[in-house]
Design a protein around this motif. Structure first.
Motif, short mmCIF file in Angstrom:
data_model
loop_
_atom_site.label_atom_id
_atom_site.label_comp_id
_atom_site.label_asym_id
_atom_site.label_seq_id
_atom_site.Cartn_x
_atom_site.Cartn_y
_atom_site.Cartn_z
N VAL A 151 1.94 11.58 -6.82
CA VAL A 151 1.10 10.59 -6.69
C VAL A 151 1.79 10.25 -7.82
CG1 VAL A 151 -1.32 10.15 -8.01
CG2 VAL A 151 -0.91 11.93 -5.83
N ALA A 152 1.92 10.46 -8.90
CA ALA A 152 3.19 10.24 -10.08
C ALA A 152 3.42 9.19 -9.77
CB ALA A 152 2.79 10.83 -11.19
N GLY A 153 4.39 9.42 -8.40
CA GLY A 153 5.04 8.06 -8.20
C GLY A 153 4.96 7.53 -7.63
N ILE A 154 3.91 7.28 -6.78
CA ILE A 154 3.44 5.85 -6.55
C ILE A 154 2.72 5.49 -7.39
CG2 ILE A 154 1.39 6.07 -4.95
CD1 ILE A 154 3.94 6.81 -3.17
N VAL A 155 1.95 6.46 -8.06
CA VAL A 155 1.45 4.93 -9.15
C VAL A 155 2.48 4.46 -10.56
CG1 VAL A 155 -0.26 5.57 -11.45
CG2 VAL A 155 -0.88 6.86 -9.16
N VAL A 156 3.68 5.04 -10.23
CA VAL A 156 4.47 4.29 -11.05
C VAL A 156 5.43 3.42 -10.17
CG1 VAL A 156 6.99 4.63 -12.17
CG2 VAL A 156 5.07 6.45 -12.84
N TRP A 157 5.00 3.42 -9.25
CA TRP A 157 5.19 2.21 -7.66
C TRP A 157 4.75 1.31 -8.65
CZ3 TRP A 157 9.23 0.16 -6.66
CH2 TRP A 157 9.49 -1.16 -4.79
N LEU A 158 3.51 1.61 -7.97
CA LEU A 158 2.42 0.77 -7.68
C LEU A 158 2.10 -0.27 -9.09
CD1 LEU A 158 -0.41 2.13 -5.76
CD2 LEU A 158 1.20 0.33 -5.13
N VAL A 159 2.47 0.56 -10.49
CA VAL A 159 2.30 -0.33 -11.40
C VAL A 159 3.72 -1.19 -12.11
CG1 VAL A 159 2.02 0.15 -13.97
CG2 VAL A 159 0.54 1.53 -12.63
N LEU A 160 4.73 -1.09 -11.35
CA LEU A 160 5.94 -1.42 -11.41
C LEU A 160 5.45 -2.69 -10.80
CD1 LEU A 160 8.08 1.23 -11.11
CD2 LEU A 160 8.30 -0.90 -12.89
N CYS A 161 5.05 -2.60 -9.88
CA CYS A 161 4.65 -3.59 -8.37
C CYS A 161 3.93 -4.54 -8.68
CB CYS A 161 4.56 -3.27 -7.09
SG CYS A 161 5.95 -2.70 -6.51
N TRP A 162 2.12 -4.40 -9.37
CA TRP A 162 1.12 -5.27 -9.48
C TRP A 162 1.73 -4.83 -11.20
CZ3 TRP A 162 -3.27 -1.62 -6.99
CH2 TRP A 162 -2.43 -1.60 -5.90
N PHE A 163 2.01 -4.76 -12.38
CA PHE A 163 2.39 -5.21 -13.34
C PHE A 163 3.24 -5.18 -13.53
CE2 PHE A 163 -1.58 -2.65 -12.45
CZ PHE A 163 -3.16 -3.88 -12.57
N GLY A 164 4.02 -4.16 -13.93
CA GLY A 164 5.55 -4.66 -14.25
C GLY A 164 6.94 -5.78 -14.37
N LEU A 165 6.34 -5.83 -12.94
CA LEU A 165 6.95 -6.87 -12.16
C LEU A 165 6.23 -8.72 -12.97
CD1 LEU A 165 9.43 -8.29 -10.58
CD2 LEU A 165 8.58 -8.41 -8.46
N PRO A 166 5.37 -8.69 -12.47
CA PRO A 166 4.58 -9.91 -13.75
C PRO A 166 5.22 -10.22 -14.93
CG PRO A 166 3.37 -8.50 -11.79
CD PRO A 166 4.70 -7.58 -11.95
N GLY A 167 4.93 -8.98 -15.68
CA GLY A 167 5.19 -9.01 -16.46
C GLY A 167 6.56 -9.07 -17.14
N TRP A 168 7.26 -8.89 -16.14
CA TRP A 168 8.76 -9.18 -16.97
C TRP A 168 9.10 -10.80 -16.17
CZ3 TRP A 168 12.82 -10.72 -13.72
CH2 TRP A 168 14.05 -10.77 -14.56
N LEU A 169 8.79 -11.19 -15.31
CA LEU A 169 8.93 -12.50 -15.45
C LEU A 169 8.27 -13.56 -16.51
CD1 LEU A 169 8.04 -12.11 -11.26
CD2 LEU A 169 10.16 -12.81 -12.67
N LEU A 170 7.07 -12.79 -16.73
CA LEU A 170 6.62 -13.89 -17.70
C LEU A 170 7.42 -13.45 -18.98
CD1 LEU A 170 2.65 -13.31 -17.24
CD2 LEU A 170 3.96 -14.96 -16.80
N HIS A 171 8.10 -12.29 -19.64
CA HIS A 171 8.90 -12.59 -20.48
C HIS A 171 9.81 -13.06 -20.61
CE1 HIS A 171 10.09 -10.35 -23.93
NE2 HIS A 171 11.36 -10.17 -23.44
N HIS A 172 10.53 -12.44 -19.33
CA HIS A 172 11.58 -13.27 -18.64
C HIS A 172 12.43 -14.90 -18.72
CE1 HIS A 172 16.09 -13.24 -17.52
NE2 HIS A 172 15.67 -14.31 -16.56
N TYR A 173 11.04 -15.55 -18.52
CA TYR A 173 11.04 -17.06 -18.16
C TYR A 173 10.64 -18.08 -18.88
CZ TYR A 173 12.94 -16.41 -13.60
OH TYR A 173 14.02 -16.02 -12.45
N ARG A 174 9.49 -16.29 -20.37
CA ARG A 174 9.50 -17.94 -21.44
C ARG A 174 9.64 -17.84 -22.26
NH1 ARG A 174 3.20 -15.43 -22.37
NH2 ARG A 174 2.49 -16.54 -20.50
N SER A 175 10.76 -16.26 -22.32
CA SER A 175 11.59 -16.69 -23.88
C SER A 175 13.39 -17.57 -23.10
CB SER A 175 12.43 -14.93 -23.81
OG SER A 175 13.59 -15.02 -22.40
N LYS A 176 13.11 -18.34 -22.39
CA LYS A 176 14.10 -19.32 -21.61
C LYS A 176 13.58 -21.17 -22.18
CE LYS A 176 16.75 -16.90 -19.01
NZ LYS A 176 17.51 -17.13 -16.88
N GLU A 177 12.44 -20.78 -22.67
CA GLU A 177 11.81 -22.17 -22.85
C GLU A 177 12.26 -22.61 -23.83
OE1 GLU A 177 7.18 -21.74 -22.48
OE2 GLU A 177 7.93 -21.64 -19.99
#
Length: 177
Positions: A151-177
């Motif tokens: 269950v913990a493994g799946i939750v980590v995967w879902l958190v990465l897919c649903w929140f981690g990746l969008p958060g990383w994209l926001l951070h990564h592309y905002r810092s390039k502006e």
């Protein structure tokens, strides 16, 4: 001398150089709200379908013969899962109700903001619902100590897919502006 509107759109007149919004789009606040509302509706449609299937399945479980054999812990997990599923459904149907009730009141930009907040709450509740349902199903299927780890493994995967990746994209592309 007042600036003349370049053209009239569905959101009203556009003033030269004044309407460019985020991302360089040339749209009025009303046009932006219309676009964002359409995008939000598509997102809600995707999540609502999954939630409706999961919730419908959960509602039928109580009527199966196996339900009577569940222990107290599994019944508590089941009840928690059903309550979370109902709350998720409420949050993801909320934007539709919100829009229907306030439609035509000239507050579409504010409606979109609140509908987006309800949708995000629904996504968080969906994460909780999936976690709870997965816990119950794996407890019944496996009867072993691997369940919390799976269950913990799946939750980590879902958190990465649903929140981690969008958060990383926001951070990564905002810092390039």
């Amino acid at each position: 001398m007042a600036a003349r509107p370049q053209e009239d759109g569905p959101g009203g007149p556009r003033l030269p150089g004044a309407a460019a919004g985020p991302g360089g789009r040339d749209e009025t606040p009303e046009e932006r709200a219309d676009r964002r509302w359409g995008e939000l509706l598509q997102e809600v449609r995707v999540t609502q379908t999954g939630v409706q299937i999961l919730f419908g399945f959960l509602l039928t479980v109580v009527f199966t013969p196996r339900f009577a054999t569940l222990g107290d812990t599994d019944r508590a997990i089941y009840v928690t899962t059903v309550v979370l599923g109902a709350a998720t459904t409420g949050a993801l149907v909320g934007p539709v109700s919100l829009h229907r009730i306030v439609s035509g009141r000239r507050i579409k930009p504010e409606t979109v903001i609140w509908a987006a907040r309800l949708t995000m709450a629904g996504i968080v509740l969906l994460l909780c619902t999936v976690t709870s349902a997965l816990t119950l199903i794996l407890r019944l299927a496996l009867h072993n100590s691997a369940v919390p780890w799976l269950v913990a493994g799946i939750v980590v995967w879902l958190v990465l897919c649903w929140f981690g990746l969008p958060g990383w994209l926001l951070h990564h592309y905002r810092s390039k502006e």
